[in-house]
Each structure stands twice: as structure tokens, then as C-alpha cells.
Design a protein around this motif. Structure first.
Motif, short mmCIF file in Angstrom:
data_model
loop_
_atom_site.label_atom_id
_atom_site.label_comp_id
_atom_site.label_asym_id
_atom_site.label_seq_id
_atom_site.Cartn_x
_atom_site.Cartn_y
_atom_site.Cartn_z
N THR A 1 0.83 -1.20 0.00
CA THR A 1 0.00 0.00 0.00
C THR A 1 0.86 1.26 0.00
OG1 THR A 1 -1.75 -1.13 1.20
CG2 THR A 1 -1.74 1.27 1.28
N SER A 2 0.57 2.18 -0.90
CA SER A 2 1.32 3.43 -0.93
C SER A 2 0.38 4.60 -1.19
CB SER A 2 2.42 3.38 -2.00
OG SER A 2 1.86 3.20 -3.28
N LEU A 3 0.80 5.77 -0.76
CA LEU A 3 -0.01 6.97 -0.87
C LEU A 3 0.90 8.14 -1.23
CD1 LEU A 3 -2.61 8.68 -0.43
CD2 LEU A 3 -2.01 8.74 2.01
N GLY B 1 -0.95 1.21 8.03
CA GLY B 1 0.41 1.40 7.56
C GLY B 1 0.52 1.38 6.05
N GLY B 2 1.72 1.62 5.56
CA GLY B 2 1.99 1.66 4.14
C GLY B 2 3.15 2.59 3.87
N THR B 3 3.34 2.96 2.61
CA THR B 3 4.48 3.79 2.21
C THR B 3 4.00 5.16 1.74
OG1 THR B 3 5.78 1.86 1.57
CG2 THR B 3 6.45 3.98 0.66
N LEU B 4 4.54 6.18 2.35
CA LEU B 4 4.29 7.55 1.94
C LEU B 4 5.23 7.87 0.79
CD1 LEU B 4 2.73 10.19 2.82
CD2 LEU B 4 4.86 10.83 3.96
N VAL B 5 4.69 8.29 -0.35
CA VAL B 5 5.49 8.54 -1.54
C VAL B 5 5.59 10.04 -1.79
CG1 VAL B 5 5.70 8.18 -4.02
CG2 VAL B 5 4.84 6.33 -2.57
N VAL B 6 6.83 10.51 -1.91
CA VAL B 6 7.08 11.88 -2.35
C VAL B 6 7.44 11.80 -3.83
CG1 VAL B 6 8.43 13.97 -2.00
CG2 VAL B 6 7.93 12.48 -0.05
N HIS C 1 6.21 3.99 6.08
CA HIS C 1 7.54 4.14 5.49
C HIS C 1 7.55 5.38 4.60
CE1 HIS C 1 8.00 0.11 6.99
NE2 HIS C 1 7.02 -0.31 6.22
N LEU C 2 8.74 5.76 4.17
CA LEU C 2 8.89 6.95 3.33
C LEU C 2 9.68 6.58 2.09
CD1 LEU C 2 8.65 10.06 2.92
CD2 LEU C 2 10.81 10.28 4.19
N HIS C 3 9.15 6.95 0.92
CA HIS C 3 9.84 6.71 -0.34
C HIS C 3 9.94 8.02 -1.11
CE1 HIS C 3 11.30 4.46 -3.81
NE2 HIS C 3 10.52 5.22 -4.55
N ASP D 1 9.97 7.62 15.96
CA ASP D 1 10.21 7.08 17.30
C ASP D 1 9.41 5.79 17.45
OD1 ASP D 1 10.74 6.62 19.95
OD2 ASP D 1 9.97 8.54 20.67
N GLY D 2 10.12 4.69 17.80
CA GLY D 2 9.44 3.41 17.96
C GLY D 2 8.89 2.87 16.66
N CYS D 3 9.60 3.09 15.57
CA CYS D 3 9.13 2.67 14.24
C CYS D 3 9.95 1.46 13.78
CB CYS D 3 9.22 3.82 13.25
SG CYS D 3 8.09 5.19 13.59
N ASP D 4 9.72 0.31 14.39
CA ASP D 4 10.43 -0.91 13.99
C ASP D 4 10.13 -1.24 12.53
OD1 ASP D 4 11.22 -1.00 16.60
OD2 ASP D 4 10.07 -2.80 17.13
N GLY D 5 11.18 -1.68 11.82
CA GLY D 5 11.00 -2.05 10.42
C GLY D 5 10.90 -0.88 9.47
N LEU D 6 11.21 0.33 9.93
CA LEU D 6 11.08 1.52 9.10
C LEU D 6 11.94 1.43 7.85
CD1 LEU D 6 10.24 4.52 8.65
CD2 LEU D 6 12.20 5.15 10.09
N ARG D 7 11.40 1.89 6.71
CA ARG D 7 12.12 2.00 5.45
C ARG D 7 12.05 3.43 4.95
NH1 ARG D 7 13.16 -2.21 7.32
NH2 ARG D 7 13.13 -4.28 6.36
N ILE D 8 13.22 4.04 4.75
CA ILE D 8 13.32 5.34 4.07
C ILE D 8 14.16 5.08 2.84
CG2 ILE D 8 14.11 7.72 4.22
CD1 ILE D 8 13.68 7.63 7.20
N THR D 9 13.52 5.13 1.67
CA THR D 9 14.15 4.65 0.44
C THR D 9 13.93 5.62 -0.71
OG1 THR D 9 12.16 3.41 -0.17
CG2 THR D 9 13.82 2.23 1.14
N GLY D 10 14.59 5.31 -1.82
CA GLY D 10 14.39 6.07 -3.05
C GLY D 10 15.61 6.87 -3.44
#
Length: 452
Positions: free
Chosen positions: A47-49, A80-85, A102-104, A143-152
Motif C-alpha cells: 500500500t502506498s499513498l 500502515g503503508g508507504t508515503l510517496v514523495v 515508510h517513506l519513499h 520514534d518506535g518505528c520498527d522495520g522503518l524503510r526510508i528509500t528512493g
């Protein structure tokens, strides 16, 4: 410092002098799906937004904090899901990720700090080895974001130049410039990740940060891969522009990264002061691995300090240094009981006419014994192997007299050209040389060296 406008939910205030095509922006927003369930290898899966769906405007002027935070909150509310910029320049104040979000940053995406610091409301935050009751949060806070992904392949941009200019203006105007506090001016880090496990930061460029770039506090199992940390070449000294600060964290791997900053490239941090070992908020830095990185510009490739108590099991390997910096800086504070253990540098290619291989020596900045007896410290298991190329000097290893025990030091397989071939040693026990060639000649070990 810059002219910006704020994107409220559903509308934006337009600065009188700014024009953009509202119809084109609306069509762009409608053309993007609200959620997607699949992605290519370069895009987020699941899921992404897009932040554009919640009203963020990529014009480099609108302050999009509310719209982007709404997108984060929406994703968190949906599980949850991925926030897309997407591509474009999006200006924002402080943003707070939530567990599962997550952040992409897509190709061409720039998420830029506003320099209107009211959009970074002061709060309690970890900084410089303690918790400051009210200081500037980061652009990205997790804070407390286990498994966080910041990618791209996009960019986090601190827009730091006017903030740096103001810092130096205030410092130079102070009665005693060197005593102007580092926290005396609101400055935003680009990312603060704390109390999180299994974190990945990959591919992102960290650019022109107002303060530290990437701050990891009390994290475990972090990988920072193929990221870039940059300050413009034409800016002599962007204050506190550390690349990565590994603060009280365990099992952190930094690989394939590029550093061109004007402070520490990578710093191991914790606490300071005579009671530092009692600071439960500052556990040891353990299991730090740095490999396949390029250090082009900075004060130090790796520094232990300025706030550091226990740092152990650190490996820097298969890296190259092409700027005039210190490869290994171990700061020995006279007011802090420190233990630096098993810190290894191996297979390092040096290519600069300036720079120093090692600087293990007293560090007196802001020393405060608080009326207590000077504490004891130890450096043990420091090794350099496979060091080649050209550099300025070998460097120095010396203790705080009567306070620091330094032992088990190894130099092995050096093939190095330097302008200053002296190795300044004081109070070092159990130092070994093995195939150390400097300027084409074997470097003899110092008198009395070797195992006792």
C-alpha cells in the motif's frame, strides 16, 4: 530568509508574487491513484499513498507540513503503508512518522526544510548526549518505528545556507565567540530515528542539513546503504553538518555511502561527564560496521565523541578517503570515563596530500568535571591494517596523563606515502608493527614496543 506559503487541507494561500497552474496541479493529483498494491523494484511495494493526494504542492514555495502529516496519519490509520514523495520540490516543517509508515522519495523528489523555524516547534529531543527540554525537531522524526524503510533516489534538503550564515553571524558577534552555544540557534536535523529496530535507509541523498544529517538514537539493526551526505563545495564550514551520528545504538551497518560534509562523516556518540556510566539513557555503541564508503570531505571519517562513553566492536573496511581529514579520531575527554574497545580499520585507500591517519588524543571542548575527581578511561584493541596510498601524516596516539590506559595497538600492512612520517606516541603499551612501509622504507617500531 525565504518566501513561502502554507498548504492548508484543501486549499493553499498564494504569495502575491507567485504564480502556478492550479489546473495542471489538480490534473496531476487526479491522475495519481489513491492506493497502489504493486510496484517495480525501484518503487515501494504494498500500500502506498502520494503526498499530492492530500494536497501537497510541488512548487518549492508552499509549506506542506499539514498536508504531508495528514498523509502520514491517514496511512497509519489504515494499518500502515508507504508515503510517496513524487518528483518536485516540496517544502515542509517537522514531520512525524508513525509505526508501519515508510517513506519513499521518488526520482526527482526533493523534500526541503522550510527556514521559517516556527514550523519546527521546540520539543524535548535527544541532542549532543542528553535530552534538551526544548530544541528543534528534525524534518523527519521516527520514534518506535520498527522495520522503518526510508528509500528512493530523491533528496532530503535542509536548505541550510541561510541558517549556517546566521549561526556564524551570531557566533562572531558573541563576546566570546568560541563560547557561543552550539544549540544557541534553532537548527533542524534532516532525520532523527530513535528507539527503532530493523531500519533501512537506502539510496537517499541528504543535502545541506541545518544541523546533523542522520541521527540514530537507541536503535538496533540499522542498515544505511548507498546514501549520500553533502554540503556544497563552496561553503567552507557548515556547522555541525555530521553525516551519520550513531548515538547509543547497536548493530549498525553503513555501506556504499558517500560523504562530503564539513564535520564528522560518521560519529559514534553517547553521553559525557563524570557520571556518564550511570546514564541509563546512553547505552554503549556496539557493533558498528562501515564498508565500501567514499569519504571525500569532512573533519573525520570516523570519530568517537565528542559525547561518547563506551564504544566497542567497530569495523571500518574497504573504504577510500580522498579528502584532507582524519581517518580515525578518538576523542579522550578528561571529564568522562571512556572505554574504546576493538576498533579496527582495514583495507583503506588514502588519496590526499593532506590528512592524518590517526588522532587518539585529549579532547578539551566544554570539559566540566563538576568538582569531581578525574575519571579513568581505556583504549584497547585499536588496529590499522591494509592502509595504502598517500596522505599527510601518520598522526598521534597519546593519553590524558594519569587518566587513560592505551594498550593493544596494531599497525599492519602499511604501504603509504606521507609528508610527515613521524608517529607521535606517548603512554602506549603493547603496540605492534607488522610490515609497515612508509615512504618506501620499513618503519621501525618504537623502543620497548611489542607484547609485555
Amino acid at each position: 530568509m525565504e518566501f513561502e506559503k502554507t498548504a492548508a487541507e484543501g486549499s493553499a494561500r498564494e504569495a502575491p508574487s507567485f504564480q502556478y497552474d492550479r489546473r495542471a496541479v489538480a490534473l496531476l493529483m487526479l491522475s495519481l491513484p489513491l492506493f497502489t498494491g504493486s510496484a517495480s523494484a525501484q518503487e515501494p511495494s504494498g500500500t502506498s499513498l502520494s503526498i499530492v493526494r492530500l494536497g501537497a504542492v510541488p512548487d518549492g514555495v508552499t509549506i506542506n507540513t499539514r498536508a504531508i502529516q495528514s498523509a502520514i496519519d491517514h496511512l497509519a490509520g489504515q494499518g500502515g503503508g508507504t508515503l510517496v514523495v513524487p518528483a518536485g520540490v516540496f517544502v515542509s516543517g517537522a514531520l512525524f512518522l508513525k509505526p508501519g509508515v515508510h517513506l519513499h522519495l521518488a526520482a526527482g523528489a526533493v523534500l526541503r526544510c522550510t527556514t521559517q523555524m516556527e514550523h519546527f516547534p521546540p520539543r524535548r529531543t535527544r541532542i549532543e548526549g542528553h535530552f534538551e527540554p526544548r530544541f528543534t525537531p528534525a524534518l523527519i522524526n521516527a520514534d518506535g518505528c520498527d522495520g522503518l524503510r526510508i528509500t528512493g533516489s530523491g533528496t532530503l534538503d535542509g536548505a541550510g545556507r541561510p541558517i549556517w550564515d546566521m549561526f556564524w553571524k551570531l557566533r562572531n558577534a558573541a563576546p566570546v565567540p568560541d563560547e557561543f552555544p552550539n544549540l544557541g540557534l534553532p537548527r533542524a536535523r534532516l532525520a532523527l530515528i530513535e528507539n527503532s529496530k530493523g531500519v533501512l535507509v537506502e539510496g537517499v541523498t541528504f543535502k545541506d542539513s541545518q544541523f546533523w544529517n542522520l541521527h540514530l538514537y537507541k536503535c538496533e539493526g540499522v542498515v544505511v546503504r548507498n546514501a549520500r551526505f553533502e554540503v556544497p563545495d563552496d561553503y567552507h564550514q557548515a556547522p555541525s553538518s555530521d553525516g551519520i551520528d550513531v548515538d547509543s545504538s547497536r548493530q549498525v551497518t553503513v555501506e556504499g555511502c558517500y560523504f562530503s560534509v564539513t564535520d564528522d562523516c560518521i560519529a559514534a556518540k553517547g553521553s559525557k561527564g563524570p557520571l556518564a556510566l550511570e546514564d541509563r539513557d546512553s547505552p554503549p555503541v556496539e557493533g558498528l560496521t562501515v564498508r565500501h564508503c567514499h569519504f571525500r570531505r569532512g573533519h573525520h571519517a570516523l570519530a568517537c565523541g565528542s559525547e561518547a562513553t563506551v564504544v566497542r566492536d567497530v569495523t571500518v573496511e574497504d573504504c577510500r578517503v580522498t579528502g584532507p581529514m582524519v581517518l580515525a579520531r578518538l576523542k579522550l575527554r578528561a571529564d568522562t570515563p571512556q572505554s574504546y574497545e576493538n576498533i579496527r580499520f582495514r583495507n583503506i585507500a588514502l588519496d590526499s596530500s593532506e590528512g592524518t591517519v590517526m588522532a587518539v588524543e585529549p579532547w578539551s571542548q566544554y570539559t566540566d568535571l563538576k568538582g569531581m575527581k578525574p575519571p579513568m578511561s581505556r583504549v584497547r584493541g585499536l588496529s590499522f591494517s591494509g592502509i595504502s596510498g598517500r596522505f599527510g601524516a601518520l598522526g598521534t596516539i597519546r593519553p590524558n596523563p594519569g587518566q587513560t590506559e592505551i594498550d593493544d595497538v596494531l599497525l599492519r600492512d602499511f604501504d603509504l606515502q606521507v609528508r610527515d612520517d613521524s608517529l607521535k606516541l606517548e603512554g602506549v603499551h603493547d603496540i605492534r608493527f607488522d610490515r609497515v612501509t612508509i615512504n618506501g622504507k620499513p618503519l621501525p617500531p618504537p623502543p620497548g614496543s611489542g607484547r609485555r
